[in-house]
Design an enzyme around this catalytic site. Structure first.
Site, PDB file in Angstrom:
ATOM      1  N   PRO A  72     131.302-117.981   8.940  1.00 24.00           N
ATOM      2  CA  PRO A  72     132.680-117.619   9.298  1.00 24.00           C
ATOM      3  C   PRO A  72     133.156-118.332  10.556  1.00 24.00           C
ATOM      4  O   PRO A  72     132.380-118.655  11.452  1.00 24.00           O
ATOM      5  CB  PRO A  72     132.593-116.111   9.523  1.00 24.00           C
ATOM      6  CG  PRO A  72     131.393-115.670   8.758  1.00 24.00           C
ATOM      7  CD  PRO A  72     130.427-116.811   8.832  1.00 24.00           C
ATOM      8  N   GLU A  73     134.455-118.583  10.603  1.00 27.66           N
ATOM      9  CA  GLU A  73     135.079-119.151  11.795  1.00 27.66           C
ATOM     10  C   GLU A  73     135.233-118.066  12.856  1.00 27.66           C
ATOM     11  O   GLU A  73     135.142-116.866  12.585  1.00 27.66           O
ATOM     12  CB  GLU A  73     136.449-119.722  11.445  1.00 27.66           C
ATOM     13  CG  GLU A  73     136.455-120.688  10.283  1.00 27.66           C
ATOM     14  CD  GLU A  73     135.946-122.076  10.643  1.00 27.66           C
ATOM     15  OE1 GLU A  73     136.120-122.497  11.797  1.00 27.66           O
ATOM     16  OE2 GLU A  73     135.383-122.745   9.757  1.00 27.66           O
ATOM     17  N   LYS A 104     131.317-116.343  17.905  1.00 25.47           N
ATOM     18  CA  LYS A 104     130.957-115.805  16.596  1.00 25.47           C
ATOM     19  C   LYS A 104     129.993-114.626  16.694  1.00 25.47           C
ATOM     20  O   LYS A 104     129.370-114.240  15.700  1.00 25.47           O
ATOM     21  CB  LYS A 104     130.358-116.919  15.735  1.00 25.47           C
ATOM     22  CG  LYS A 104     131.335-118.070  15.489  1.00 25.47           C
ATOM     23  CD  LYS A 104     130.760-119.097  14.549  1.00 25.47           C
ATOM     24  CE  LYS A 104     131.750-120.229  14.308  1.00 25.47           C
ATOM     25  NZ  LYS A 104     131.262-121.206  13.315  1.00 25.47           N
ATOM     26  N   ARG A 125     126.800-130.354   7.260  1.00 19.82           N
ATOM     27  CA  ARG A 125     127.963-129.661   6.713  1.00 19.82           C
ATOM     28  C   ARG A 125     128.863-130.700   6.045  1.00 19.82           C
ATOM     29  O   ARG A 125     128.984-131.824   6.529  1.00 19.82           O
ATOM     30  CB  ARG A 125     128.749-128.936   7.811  1.00 19.82           C
ATOM     31  CG  ARG A 125     127.988-127.851   8.549  1.00 19.82           C
ATOM     32  CD  ARG A 125     127.745-126.633   7.662  1.00 19.82           C
ATOM     33  NE  ARG A 125     127.081-125.564   8.417  1.00 19.82           N
ATOM     34  CZ  ARG A 125     125.763-125.435   8.525  1.00 19.82           C
ATOM     35  NH1 ARG A 125     124.974-126.337   7.955  1.00 19.82           N
ATOM     36  NH2 ARG A 125     125.235-124.432   9.204  1.00 19.82           N
TER      37      ARG A 125
END
Length: 266
Positions: A2-3, A51, A252
């Protein structure tokens, strides 16, 4: 993964549901914490740092959680059916009228609140810090400039530079600035613009679950290049390319338009 804005929103909602209440149920189902019962603890609040999430209790302890790739916190009314399997639950915090369930929280730790910095002290400035100001901006710029020999896309994902950017925003920041993700930081013409763009994108989506970088809330129009490999660029119609950036488990997918984002690439 998640961002930062997703974690920020989760913390905001958890805070609204739990803060000021005493836990009627405080189960920790993580293998290292299974013998701990938090029932009876008062919840002071929930805060996000990049995060990371900290649920703070009135006994001087904090419950730290990190979503990693598949974790999440859900809020339910008592008696409601959970949307994820019960065997994935790692924490259950119940107060009157609300049940917070943390699923797939592989990183879960109970620690003294005074020692939270042990887990987040290495992070760069939090792009969604409510106290963000010139000092945060200057420190982010300093840390980014220090990664001069690194690829910009990788530097943006480095939480020690700025906390909160994930692969979605990394991809979209590079597109909006007209830079290949493989551009070296030292070759980036306007580093302050990188910091400003990162904060602007996270702020613009911080109070809703939907994430848009184009301004459109329609899912098929929400992003410029992210997850649009082999589709036409929204600006120039060139075919969007995709390739892994980073090594090993840190690789990524990077999406970019060769025309709008000239520069080095695989």
């Amino acid at each position: 993964m998640p961002e930062g804005d997703t974690v920020y929103l989760a913390g905001k909602r958890l805070h609204a549901a739990l803060a000021g209440h005493t836990l009627l149920r405080g189960e920790l189902r993580h293998p290292r914490l299974a013998e701990i019962d938090l029932t009876g603890a008062g919840v002071l609040g929930v805060v996000s740092v990049g995060k990371h999430l900290f649920t703070r209790f009135d006994d001087g302890r904090s419950l730290h959680s990190h979503f990693r790739m598949d974790g999440s916190w859900h809020l339910y009314r008592p008696g409601m059916h959970w949307r994820r399997p019960e065997y994935e639950a790692r924490a259950v915090l119940e107060v009157p009228e609300r049940v917070a369930v943390g699923f797939a929280l592989h990183d879960l730790e109970l620690l003294p609140t005074a020692e939270e910095a042990r887990l987040v002290g290495h992070l760069g400035p939090d792009l969604l810090d409510p106290a963000w100001g010139p000092a945060h901006e200057a420190e982010s710029l300093r840390r980014l400039a220090a990664r001069g020999r690194h690829e910009l896309g990788l530097a943006l994902l480095d939480q020690r530079v700025m906390a909160g950017v994930g692969n979605l925003y990394k991809t979209e920041i590079c597109f909006l600035l007209g830079l290949s993700p493989w551009t070296l930081v030292r070759d980036t013409p306007d580093l302050p613009a990188v910091v400003a763009c990162a904060r602007k994108l996270l702020l613009s989506n911080a109070d809703r679950p939907e994430q848009t970088t184009t301004g459109s809330m329609r899912p098929e129009e929400a992003h410029w290049v992210f997850e649009r490999g082999n589709r036409p660029c929204r600006r120039c119609r060139t075919r969007i390319r995709v390739a892994d950036q980073g090594a090993g488990i840190y690789a990524r997918p990077a999406y970019w338009c060769p025309t709008c984002q000239p520069g080095p690439h695989p």
